[in-house]
Write an enzyme that holds these catalytic residues in place. Structure first.
Site, PDB file in Angstrom:
ATOM      1  N   GLU A  57      11.383 -19.604 -40.505  1.00 41.97           N
ATOM      2  CA  GLU A  57      10.220 -20.136 -41.228  1.00 41.97           C
ATOM      3  C   GLU A  57       9.007 -19.219 -41.128  1.00 41.97           C
ATOM      4  O   GLU A  57       8.310 -18.979 -42.104  1.00 41.97           O
ATOM      5  CB  GLU A  57       9.853 -21.536 -40.718  1.00 41.97           C
ATOM      6  CG  GLU A  57      10.746 -22.653 -41.235  1.00 41.97           C
ATOM      7  CD  GLU A  57      12.047 -22.782 -40.458  1.00 41.97           C
ATOM      8  OE1 GLU A  57      12.213 -22.067 -39.433  1.00 41.97           O
ATOM      9  OE2 GLU A  57      12.886 -23.605 -40.853  1.00 41.97           O
ATOM     10  N   HIS A 126      11.486 -34.913 -37.072  1.00 43.29           N
ATOM     11  CA  HIS A 126      11.885 -34.818 -38.476  1.00 43.29           C
ATOM     12  C   HIS A 126      11.134 -35.838 -39.337  1.00 43.29           C
ATOM     13  O   HIS A 126      11.484 -36.049 -40.481  1.00 43.29           O
ATOM     14  CB  HIS A 126      13.398 -35.026 -38.622  1.00 43.29           C
ATOM     15  CG  HIS A 126      14.184 -33.749 -38.659  1.00 43.29           C
ATOM     16  ND1 HIS A 126      13.737 -32.586 -38.102  1.00 43.29           N
ATOM     17  CD2 HIS A 126      15.389 -33.451 -39.213  1.00 43.29           C
ATOM     18  CE1 HIS A 126      14.641 -31.627 -38.285  1.00 43.29           C
ATOM     19  NE2 HIS A 126      15.647 -32.120 -38.962  1.00 43.29           N
TER      20      HIS A 126
END
Lengths: 338, 338
Positions: A57, A126
């Site tokens: 990322e 998450h």
């Protein structure tokens, strides 16, 4: 008009803009996976514009910045909003700041897509709503569409915008269907929508709190109470005028925001109305937010967190009673304030 | 390098040194450079040898110790000095300062104060060149300290996986601030890390501008021809402390170590080589005089430049500013409580 899901609207927006502009590219881990809105893109646009991503990322966010400063318009899809924290340095220190630091010599036209996968039993790493944190970073435009039409129109506008735009998608809305105008449908960044007109109470609702607020408005209409639901759609820059106009009409404000309470979007909206619309208010402002705890795994606990229709309903009732701050806070949800 | 290119290299190295000496003098005398200043004197061979291997339209990314890099890439020194002094005429209009020089007109995509963060951005610039169908390459400068941060590894992996035309140039000056490389890396070669990403890793004498130029030129040609990235480790040395603190404190370094490196000063080495090859000393003296005049002119330009006006605080944040929507003619609610 066409009818499509929120997810398909996102896909349509990317397809339309990639066909329109060869500078648009997609950075997404597993972009070819069947669940991804970008599934199949590589067949049409080729591996250069839909490159295969390693799990990097920070690296690919930096690469998107370098690409954006040299003529491309990357769409960076973090797939799950929490994963953007891994790229925080590139996002906050570079994407948001480079234009300013370099005296306007460059711009960073990137769309950062972030699906907010909360209320989905995936626990705190998450399940998140990171937009308030980024509202505190100048240089990023922030949108949170709540309908398929806005998902399409705002994503297309974001892709064409020359500044970095962070595009937050409540994942629970992905399956929601709605009508979308035909043709080149663009929704301007920085403009709120009046999701439902009303004269008694203003509910400013964000993301999936919008359908929740509309449910409440529908219910109360049966009792002759007219709730006006404002969907800001864009959080930066915030359409303060639209909110103030509504509060000037109704005199009462509830802000429903699925993100955490402290320094959140609801806090900012409340502060602006308190500063600039104080004379219009007939009752204290009430925020309906998530409490300052992490989303737990257990669905039994997690479902208590977010602005449900029940909590919004209680808040609307409270402001209609002109209740005191303590009473309205209590009515808005027993979890608030802990 | 032929004699003409050697003379060009000498001119650029002397420019960097005189520029930085002038900056140090301004800092020392309190004449208008605020904040921290990181001096690259001693490392000019690595910087100039690399930049001379690039075309003007090729991309270059620097780091916090990068006054010299845009100079080597061909930037005008006046706006660079004005930037250090926070003037309106600064290359970044006074928004970036010493650690964020950028001159997009010569392919200098800017510098970052976050160690290693420019590396993936250079990768993105090379990716962008591929998508746009140009043969530009991108060069990322960084120090030895950056070899231990994630951006380095993610950037190298991305460039190798995508076979991009990137040259990674590590200026290994043996110290990250005051921490010796030997204390933070078990291995003794940064270039050796290239093998893990299946790219060539080359160690070169950073004090020998010709050797650096040869190594980087080969890497640039490979990258431009589609042969992928290269990691070049230039062994060099910083004469000054990490930043200018008003005194020269070598920290843990021995004076003997500094003196030893000074015997292989990159400017002295090239000058001696040119004299050996028969170049007239008068020509070199003239070069020195010319550069001294250029730097003096840059300082004069900076000192005579205006400070930014207060309204410039708000400029350069957005490429596409969004005007707030106007208020409707809001009439306060009749019977409002206050």
């Amino acid at each position: 008009m066409r009818t499509m899901s929120y997810r398909d609207a996102i896909r349509a927006a990317m397809l339309e803009e990639m066909r329109r502009d060869p500078a648009v590219v997609v950075f997404c881990e597993d972009a070819r996976f069947w669940t991804m809105p970008t599934n199949g893109f590589v067949d049409e646009f080729g591996p250069d514009r839909v490159p295969i991503m390693p799990i990097s990322e920070e690296g690919f966010t930096g690469a998107a910045i370098g690409a954006a400063m040299t003529g491309l318009r990357p769409i960076v899809d973090y797939t799950i909003s929490n994963l953007m924290y891994v790229a925080w340095d590139q996002l906050v220190n570079h994407a948001a700041k480079n234009r300013y630091l370099f005296g306007g010599q460059t711009s960073v036209p990137i769309v950062f897509r972030a699906a907010m996968k909360y209320a989905n039993a995936t626990a705190a790493q998450h399940s998140d709503r990171p937009y308030p944190q980024l509202m505190n970073v100048p240089g990023l435009k922030i949108v949170v569409p709540s309908t398929p039409a806005d998902a399409l129109g705002l994503l297309k506008s974001a892709i064409r915008d020359d500044d970095p735009v962070v595009y937050f998608e409540p994942l629970m809305l992905w399956g929601r269907k709605g009508e979308v105008p035909d043709g080149d449908h663009l929704v301007p960044i920085g403009r709120a929508a009046v999701a439902r007109e009303g004269s008694d109470v203003t509910v400013v609702a964000i993301g999936d709190a919008v359908p929740a607020a509309l449910t409440v408005a529908e219910h109360l209409a049966g009792e002759g109470i007219e709730v006006e639901v404002i969907d800001p759609r864009t959080l930066v820059p915030l359409d303060t005028a639209a909110i103030l106009d509504s509060v000037a009409k109704t005199g009462r404000l509830v802000v429903a925001d699925p993100a955490h309470r402290t320094c959140g979007a609801a806090a900012e909206i409340s502060a602006r109305v308190a500063e600039e619309g104080f004379d219009s208010l007939r009752a204290p402002i009430v925020r309906v937010t998530a409490p300052d705890v992490h989303p737990p795994f257990s669905p039994v606990l997690e479902r208590l967190m977010y602005p449900t229709p029940e909590r919004i309903h209680a808040a609307v009732r409270a402001v209609l009673r002109n209740a005191s701050t303590a009473a309205t806070a209590a009515a808005a949800g027993e979890l608030i304030g802990r | 390098m032929d004699t003409d290119l050697q003379l060009d290299a000498l001119r650029r190295m002397v420019r960097i040194r005189r520029f930085e000496e002038a900056a140090m003098s301004i800092v020392r005398k309190g004449q208008g450079i605020a904040g921290s200043v990181h001096i690259c004197i001693g490392q000019e061979g690595a910087i100039v040898g690399s930049c001379l291997a690039l075309r003007r339209e090729d991309y270059m990314v620097g780091y916090h110790r990068s006054h010299g890099h845009p100079i080597a890439k061909g930037a005008d020194m006046g706006p660079l000095m004005a930037e250090l002094m926070g003037r309106a005429t600064g290359v970044c209009r006074g928004k970036g300062g010493s650690m964020h020089l950028a001159d997009f007109s010569v392919g200098s995509l800017g510098e970052t104060a976050i160690v290693g963060a420019g590396i993936p951005q250079a990768v993105g610039a090379a990716y962008s060149a591929r998508v746009r169908g140009t043969d530009q390459v991108a060069l990322a400068f960084f120090g030895d300290g950056a070899a231990n941060i994630g951006s380095f590894h993610e950037g190298l992996n991305l460039a190798a996986a995508w076979n991009l035309g990137v040259v990674f140039v590590c200026e290994n000056n043996l110290y990250a601030m005051s921490t010796a490389l030997a204390d933070t890396m078990a291995a003794d070669s940064i270039a050796a890390r290239a093998a893990a990403y299946r790219m060539p890793g080359i160690e070169v004498d950073g004090q020998d501008v010709g050797a650096v130029h040869e190594a980087v030129s080969a890497a640039v040609e490979r990258g431009r021809a589609g042969g992928g990235p290269t990691l070049v480790e230039a062994r060099t040395y910083r004469y000054r402390d990490h930043a200018e603190y008003g005194t020269l404190d070598l920290g843990h370094r021995a004076v003997e170590e500094l003196e030893q490196w000074r015997t292989r000063d990159p400017i002295d080495l090239l000058r001696a080589r040119l004299l050996d090859s028969g170049v007239d000393v008068a020509l070199l003296d003239q070069l020195d005089a010319d550069v001294a005049a250029e730097v003096a002119a840059a300082v004069t330009f900076a000192k005579r430049s205006p400070m930014p006006a207060p309204e410039e605080l708000y400029e350069d944040l957005w490429a596409t500013p969004i005007e707030p929507s106007p208020r409707r003619d809001a009439v306060p609610v009749a019977g409002a409580a206050r």
